[in-house]
Write a protein that holds these residues in place. Structure first.
Motif, PDB file in Angstrom:
ATOM      1  N   MET A 148       6.631  56.369 -79.696  1.00 57.88           N
ATOM      2  CA  MET A 148       6.543  55.143 -78.938  1.00 57.88           C
ATOM      3  C   MET A 148       6.810  53.974 -79.872  1.00 57.88           C
ATOM      4  O   MET A 148       6.000  53.665 -80.730  1.00 57.88           O
ATOM      5  N   ALA A 149       7.926  53.333 -79.714  1.00 60.28           N
ATOM      6  CA  ALA A 149       8.318  52.260 -80.619  1.00 60.28           C
ATOM      7  C   ALA A 149       7.777  50.902 -80.176  1.00 60.28           C
ATOM      8  O   ALA A 149       7.376  50.100 -80.995  1.00 60.28           O
ATOM      9  N   GLU A 150       7.795  50.652 -78.869  1.00 57.44           N
ATOM     10  CA  GLU A 150       7.374  49.345 -78.364  1.00 57.44           C
ATOM     11  C   GLU A 150       5.860  49.237 -78.300  1.00 57.44           C
ATOM     12  O   GLU A 150       5.182  50.167 -77.898  1.00 57.44           O
ATOM     13  N   ARG A 151       5.361  48.073 -78.659  1.00 58.93           N
ATOM     14  CA  ARG A 151       3.930  47.811 -78.593  1.00 58.93           C
ATOM     15  C   ARG A 151       3.508  47.683 -77.135  1.00 58.93           C
ATOM     16  O   ARG A 151       4.251  47.165 -76.314  1.00 58.93           O
ATOM     17  N   ILE A 152       2.295  48.154 -76.821  1.00 56.03           N
ATOM     18  CA  ILE A 152       1.806  47.994 -75.459  1.00 56.03           C
ATOM     19  C   ILE A 152       0.876  46.781 -75.398  1.00 56.03           C
ATOM     20  O   ILE A 152       0.167  46.464 -76.348  1.00 56.03           O
ATOM     21  N   SER A 153       0.908  46.094 -74.265  1.00 56.68           N
ATOM     22  CA  SER A 153       0.114  44.882 -74.069  1.00 56.68           C
ATOM     23  C   SER A 153      -1.355  45.246 -73.821  1.00 56.68           C
ATOM     24  O   SER A 153      -1.692  46.416 -73.595  1.00 56.68           O
ATOM     25  N   ASP A 154      -2.205  44.245 -73.822  1.00 58.66           N
ATOM     26  CA  ASP A 154      -3.625  44.476 -73.530  1.00 58.66           C
ATOM     27  C   ASP A 154      -3.802  45.043 -72.123  1.00 58.66           C
ATOM     28  O   ASP A 154      -4.621  45.937 -71.909  1.00 58.66           O
ATOM     29  N   ALA A 155      -3.048  44.528 -71.165  1.00 60.64           N
ATOM     30  CA  ALA A 155      -3.140  45.036 -69.792  1.00 60.64           C
ATOM     31  C   ALA A 155      -2.693  46.498 -69.728  1.00 60.64           C
ATOM     32  O   ALA A 155      -3.350  47.333 -69.092  1.00 60.64           O
ATOM     33  N   GLU A 156      -1.592  46.809 -70.388  1.00 63.85           N
ATOM     34  CA  GLU A 156      -1.108  48.197 -70.418  1.00 63.85           C
ATOM     35  C   GLU A 156      -2.123  49.099 -71.109  1.00 63.85           C
ATOM     36  O   GLU A 156      -2.325  50.243 -70.708  1.00 63.85           O
ATOM     37  N   HIS A 157      -2.780  48.566 -72.132  1.00 61.82           N
ATOM     38  CA  HIS A 157      -3.791  49.342 -72.846  1.00 61.82           C
ATOM     39  C   HIS A 157      -4.946  49.716 -71.923  1.00 61.82           C
ATOM     40  O   HIS A 157      -5.493  50.823 -72.007  1.00 61.82           O
ATOM     41  N   ALA A 158      -5.328  48.815 -71.020  1.00 60.32           N
ATOM     42  CA  ALA A 158      -6.398  49.108 -70.058  1.00 60.32           C
ATOM     43  C   ALA A 158      -6.015  50.301 -69.176  1.00 60.32           C
ATOM     44  O   ALA A 158      -6.855  51.162 -68.877  1.00 60.32           O
ATOM     45  N   VAL A 159      -4.750  50.377 -68.789  1.00 59.30           N
ATOM     46  CA  VAL A 159      -4.262  51.512 -68.001  1.00 59.30           C
ATOM     47  C   VAL A 159      -4.277  52.784 -68.851  1.00 59.30           C
ATOM     48  O   VAL A 159      -4.688  53.855 -68.387  1.00 59.30           O
ATOM     49  N   MET A 160      -3.848  52.666 -70.095  1.00 56.16           N
ATOM     50  CA  MET A 160      -3.860  53.824 -70.986  1.00 56.16           C
ATOM     51  C   MET A 160      -5.271  54.370 -71.162  1.00 56.16           C
ATOM     52  O   MET A 160      -5.477  55.588 -71.167  1.00 56.16           O
ATOM     53  N   GLU A 161      -6.257  53.488 -71.305  1.00 58.75           N
ATOM     54  CA  GLU A 161      -7.649  53.937 -71.468  1.00 58.75           C
ATOM     55  C   GLU A 161      -8.087  54.791 -70.281  1.00 58.75           C
ATOM     56  O   GLU A 161      -8.751  55.810 -70.452  1.00 58.75           O
ATOM     57  N   VAL A 162      -7.698  54.380 -69.074  1.00 52.71           N
ATOM     58  CA  VAL A 162      -8.029  55.162 -67.879  1.00 52.71           C
ATOM     59  C   VAL A 162      -7.393  56.542 -67.976  1.00 52.71           C
ATOM     60  O   VAL A 162      -8.049  57.566 -67.738  1.00 52.71           O
ATOM     61  N   LEU A 163      -6.115  56.587 -68.345  1.00 56.68           N
ATOM     62  CA  LEU A 163      -5.401  57.865 -68.419  1.00 56.68           C
ATOM     63  C   LEU A 163      -5.883  58.728 -69.575  1.00 56.68           C
ATOM     64  O   LEU A 163      -5.877  59.960 -69.478  1.00 56.68           O
ATOM     65  N   TRP A 164      -6.295  58.119 -70.683  1.00 53.03           N
ATOM     66  CA  TRP A 164      -6.848  58.905 -71.788  1.00 53.03           C
ATOM     67  C   TRP A 164      -8.184  59.529 -71.394  1.00 53.03           C
ATOM     68  O   TRP A 164      -8.503  60.623 -71.827  1.00 53.03           O
ATOM     69  N   ASP A 165      -8.931  58.837 -70.549  1.00 52.57           N
ATOM     70  CA  ASP A 165     -10.221  59.373 -70.108  1.00 52.57           C
ATOM     71  C   ASP A 165     -10.052  60.507 -69.115  1.00 52.57           C
ATOM     72  O   ASP A 165     -10.836  61.455 -69.113  1.00 52.57           O
TER      73      ASP A 165
END
Length: 122
Positions: free
Chosen positions: A1-18
């Motif tokens: 993953m080359a592109e940085r993810i935004s804070d909002a995108e990170h919130a979605v990632m946290e849900v999916l990681w859980d």
């Protein structure tokens, strides 16, 4: 993953990681309620994450099931390295010194760092 993810995108990632795989509606229901995001907002963020290679999806009938394409640990390691490189010239010691000088290390933090260093020496 080359592109940085935004804070909002990170919130979605946290849900999916859980928990994953999840539908866009599942993610909408699990994201922090204080954000008050609509399903359309979550779908937009999932689309961005797909484009960045952070999320993958599979077709399940008429819906998509989303899951992380990058492990939380790998993401944290990459972001940590970028932070240390950008702010501290790639050296960890100045970061720890910075935190210590500002009294931002608790006794518990210091004990954990000492235990980690002791384990690394062995």
């Amino acid at each position: 993953m080359a592109e940085r993810i935004s804070d909002a995108e990170h919130a979605v990632m946290e849900v999916l990681w859980d928990e994953s795989p999840l539908t866009a509606q599942d993610v909408t229901e699990r994201v922090d309620p204080n954000r008050a995001w609509s399903a359309a907002t979550v779908k937009t963020l999932l689309g961005r994450l797909l484009g960045k290679g952070a999320v993958q999806h599979e077709v399940d009938g008429r819906r998509y099931l989303y899951s992380p394409a990058v492990a939380r640990e790998d993401y944290v390691a990459g972001e940590s390295r970028k932070l240390i490189d950008r702010l501290f010239g790639g050296k960890l010691t100045p970061l720890v010194a910075h935190l210590a000088e500002r009294d931002e290390l608790s006794r518990q933090d210091i004990a954990e760092i000492e235990a980690l260093l002791k384990a690394l020496k062995q």
